[in-house]
Design a protein around this motif. Structure first.
Motif, mmCIF file in Angstrom:
data_model
loop_
_atom_site.group_PDB
_atom_site.id
_atom_site.type_symbol
_atom_site.label_atom_id
_atom_site.label_comp_id
_atom_site.label_asym_id
_atom_site.label_seq_id
_atom_site.Cartn_x
_atom_site.Cartn_y
_atom_site.Cartn_z
ATOM 1 N N SER A 93 90.292 22.835 80.375
ATOM 2 C CA SER A 93 88.934 22.340 80.651
ATOM 3 C C SER A 93 88.937 21.417 81.874
ATOM 4 C CB SER A 93 88.393 21.575 79.441
ATOM 5 O OG SER A 93 88.413 22.416 78.316
ATOM 6 N N MET A 94 89.996 20.618 82.009
ATOM 7 C CA MET A 94 90.101 19.746 83.196
ATOM 8 C C MET A 94 90.161 20.592 84.464
ATOM 9 S SD MET A 94 92.805 17.099 81.481
ATOM 10 C CE MET A 94 93.297 16.143 82.898
ATOM 11 N N GLU A 95 90.926 21.694 84.395
ATOM 12 C CA GLU A 95 91.012 22.573 85.570
ATOM 13 C C GLU A 95 89.671 23.249 85.871
ATOM 14 O OE1 GLU A 95 95.164 24.710 84.981
ATOM 15 O OE2 GLU A 95 94.390 24.755 87.023
ATOM 16 N N GLU A 133 86.789 21.981 85.308
ATOM 17 C CA GLU A 133 85.996 20.935 85.980
ATOM 18 C C GLU A 133 86.392 20.805 87.441
ATOM 19 O OE1 GLU A 133 85.545 17.754 82.328
ATOM 20 O OE2 GLU A 133 86.439 17.064 84.196
ATOM 21 N N ASP A 134 87.697 20.893 87.670
ATOM 22 C CA ASP A 134 88.211 20.669 89.025
ATOM 23 C C ASP A 134 87.861 21.797 89.992
ATOM 24 O OD1 ASP A 134 89.191 18.369 87.997
ATOM 25 O OD2 ASP A 134 91.306 18.963 87.998
ATOM 26 N N CYS A 135 87.347 22.903 89.457
ATOM 27 C CA CYS A 135 86.880 23.978 90.341
ATOM 28 C C CYS A 135 85.456 23.701 90.836
ATOM 29 C CB CYS A 135 86.899 25.317 89.603
ATOM 30 S SG CYS A 135 88.555 25.870 89.183
ATOM 31 N N ALA A 136 84.770 22.755 90.214
ATOM 32 C CA ALA A 136 83.387 22.419 90.597
ATOM 33 C C ALA A 136 82.536 23.679 90.753
ATOM 34 C CB ALA A 136 83.381 21.585 91.883
#
Ligand code: NAI
Length: 326
Positions: free
Chosen positions: A54-56, A58-61
């Protein structure tokens, strides 16, 4: 911009999902104008890994990603879901017989069917990827009496895509030139990839290949491709399975190409003499968010025999879990 839709994915910290989720969030499944809320289900011990995924995400925006829900509770992950991709399943462990595998998965998919029945959108489109996919889909469907059985499908699109590429290689053509491919039956080694209707750049495929290649090379290669990938890669197909799940859902939601069809394992209505209620792969067209079995496909003796063999396997799988079916 459209209102977001809710896409539930199970086994969300697994291998297939690691490719699948990013493509759903980028708009490859439902279109570049359709925001999505991802509702991710995992078993409790995998929640920490899911947090990392999930963090990744998010990090793709991703501009289309309107929210992420993470849970180990199916009634949370499936709440109001418009789409549900059931990827998580129990793999075969050491010493496990096929029957044990069917039963272990029956427990998972009956619980998930009940949860879908209780909390998902009444129009939820369900795709079962986790194996044994057809029978898992049957179990989920039978545990969701308030939902239309047509909402439950299983994935044979990977087999369909494998068949397209094998034929393109053999005929020195592009997959873009190939239409009317069909996978009949179970997503297993009894599946029947049928070339009798296939056209390669408008010419009948069976006029371009020898019967011997078809029967003794093409069919077993497509049937055994999953095992060949495990042998070569040391792990089961994941990116290509995710790609097929995207193709299946996109076609179901947005429609199949004009003048062509695809392969989907769906609730049999008795078409082509296949037992009603089995989740069996047929040639299907999709339009307006609904699928239809293509009728009138000519079946010769060679095809009939293979269609029955895979039907019998599905009936045996159903009978093995009969005591768990409502
Ligand atoms: P994986 O083992 O990497 O991931 C599966 C994930 O599911 C794991 O993270 C596990 O914790 C989770 N899981 C297990 N039980 C669960 C439950 N009750 N609820 C939610 N999550 C649960 O496996 P991979 O490679 O992602 O494959 C997933 C499934 O897809 C397997 O059953 C595999 O056989 C099947 N598959 C199907 C294909 C098809 O064409 N239909 C093609 C390739 C794989």
């Amino acid at each position: 911009m459209k209102a977001p839709v809710r896409v539930a994915v199970t086994g969300a910290a697994g291998q297939i999902s690691y490719s699948l989720l990013f493509r759903i969030a980028s708009g490859e499944m439902l279109g570049k104008d359709q925001p999505v809320i991802l509702q991710l289900l995992e078993i409790t011990p995998a929640l920490e890994a899911l947090k990392g995924v999930s963090m990744e995400l998010e990090d793709c925006a991703f501009p289309l990603l309107a929210g992420i829900v993470q849970s180990d509770d199916a009634t949370v992950a499936f709440k109001d879901a418009d789409y549900a991709l059931l990827v998580g399943a129990r793999p075969r462990g050491p010493g496990m017989e096929r029957k044990d595998l069917l039963e272990a998965n029956a427990a998972i998919f009956s619980a998930q069917g009940k949860a879908l029945n209780d909390v998902a959108s009444r129009d939820v489109k369900v795709l079962v990827v986790g194996n044994p996919a057809n029978t898992n889909a049957l179990i989920a469907q039978r545990n969701a009496p308030d939902l239309d059985p047509r909402n439950f499908t299983a994935m044979t699109r990977l087999d369909h895509n494998r068949a397209l590429s094998q034929l393109a290689n053999k005929t020195d053509s592009s997959v873009n030139d190939i239409t009317h491919m069909t996978i009949w039956g179970n997503h297993s080694s009894t599946q029947y990839p049928d070339l009798h209707q296939v056209k390669v750049a408008g010419t009948a495929a069976m006029d371009k290949v020898e019967q011997d290649w078809y029967a003794n090379d093409f069919i077993p290669t497509v049937q055994q491709r999953g095992a060949a990938i495990i042998k070569a890669r040391g792990a089961s197909s994941a990116a290509s399975a995710a790609n097929a799940a995207i193709d299946h859902m996109r076609d179901w939601a947005l429609g199949t190409a004009e003048g062509d069809w695809t392969s989907m394992a769906i609730f049999s209505d008795g078409s082509y003499g296949i037992q009603e209620g089995l989740i069996y792969s047929f040639p299907c067209t999709c339009k307006g968010g609904d699928w239809e079995i293509v009728q009138g496909v000519e079946i010769n003796d060679f095809s009939r025999e293979k269609m029955i063999a895979t039907e019998q396997e599905l009936a045996a799988e159903r009978d093995a879990v009969a005591h768990l079916l409502p």
